[in-house]
Design a protein around this motif. Structure first.
Motif, short mmCIF file in Angstrom:
data_model
loop_
_atom_site.label_atom_id
_atom_site.label_comp_id
_atom_site.label_asym_id
_atom_site.label_seq_id
_atom_site.Cartn_x
_atom_site.Cartn_y
_atom_site.Cartn_z
N CYS A 23 26.78 -47.02 -7.58
CA CYS A 23 25.40 -46.77 -7.18
C CYS A 23 24.91 -47.85 -6.21
O CYS A 23 24.24 -47.55 -5.23
N GLY A 60 22.73 -43.38 -1.44
CA GLY A 60 23.16 -43.33 -2.84
C GLY A 60 23.52 -41.92 -3.27
O GLY A 60 24.61 -41.67 -3.80
N ASP A 86 22.07 -40.44 -10.40
CA ASP A 86 21.68 -41.66 -9.68
C ASP A 86 20.19 -41.98 -9.61
O ASP A 86 19.84 -43.11 -9.28
N HIS A 146 25.39 -41.83 -14.85
CA HIS A 146 26.72 -41.65 -14.27
C HIS A 146 27.63 -40.80 -15.16
O HIS A 146 28.62 -40.24 -14.68
#
Length: 153
Positions: A23, A60, A86, A146
Motif C-alpha cells: 500500500c 494506491g 486499500d 489486504h
C-alpha cells in the motif's frame, strides 16, 4: 474463476508489513509526485497536500487493481477489491504522512533542492508505514483490508 476455497492469510506481523509496504508503494508514488508537482508549480500548501492525497489514492488503487486484474477478473471487480483492500490503509497513511510534513517547520516551503524537503518526505513515509502496519494487521485478522486481495494472488 472462483476463489471460494482460499483461506485468509495468517495474521502475522510479516503479512501485515507486506500489505502495508504494498500500500505504501502506491501512496509514496502519489505523495512524492504530488509534493513535487505542487512545490514546483508554487501551489498553496493546501492545494499541494490535496494533490498528493488524490494521487496517492490513484496510484494506491491502481497498483492493487493491476495485480487483481492479472488474476483474470473484470475491471469493475478489480476496482471493488482495490477499494475494499486499500481505502482505510491509504487514508491513514495520507493523514499521517501529510500531518508529519506539515508539522516539520519549513518543510512545505523548503523547495525541491532542499534536504529538509526530501528528509521530511522520507520521514513521513516511515512514520506512515510504522503506524499503519498494526492497523493493517488488525484488519487482515478480521478478513478485511489486504485480506480481500489474498485470494487473487
Amino acid at each position: 474463476m472462483t476463489h471460494e476455497h482460499h483461506h485468509p492469510p495468517a495474521t502475522t506481523w510479516a503479512v501485515a508489513a507486506g500489505a502495508t509496504l504494498h500500500c505504501l508503494t502506491g501512496c509514496a508514488i502519489g505523495e512524492v509526485l504530488g509534493m513535487v508537482i505542487g512545490t514546483a508549480a508554487g501551489l498553496h500548501n493546501a492545494a499541494t497536500v490535496a494533490l498528493s492525497v488524490a494521487l496517492a489514492f490513484v496510484f494506491g488503487y491502481g497498483l492493487t487493481m493491476r495485480s487483481v486484474l492479472r488474476a483474470g477478473v473484470d475491471v469493475r471487480t478489480a476496482l471493488k477489491v482495490a477499494l475494499a483492500a486499500d481505502t482505510v490503509s491509504i487514508a491513514i497513511m495520507e493523514l499521517l504522512d501529510n500531518a508529519f510534513v506539515l508539522a516539520v517547520p519549513g518543510a512545505m516551503d523548503a523547495g525541491l533542492t532542499s534536504v529538509l524537503f526530501w528528509a521530511s518526505l522520507a520521514g513521513s513515509l516511515v512514520v506512515a508505514f510504522v503506524l499503519t502496519t498494526p492497523v493493517n494487521r488488525w484488519m487482515i485478522s478480521r478478513g478485511r483490508g489486504h485480506a480481500v486481495v489474498h485470494q487473487y494472488h
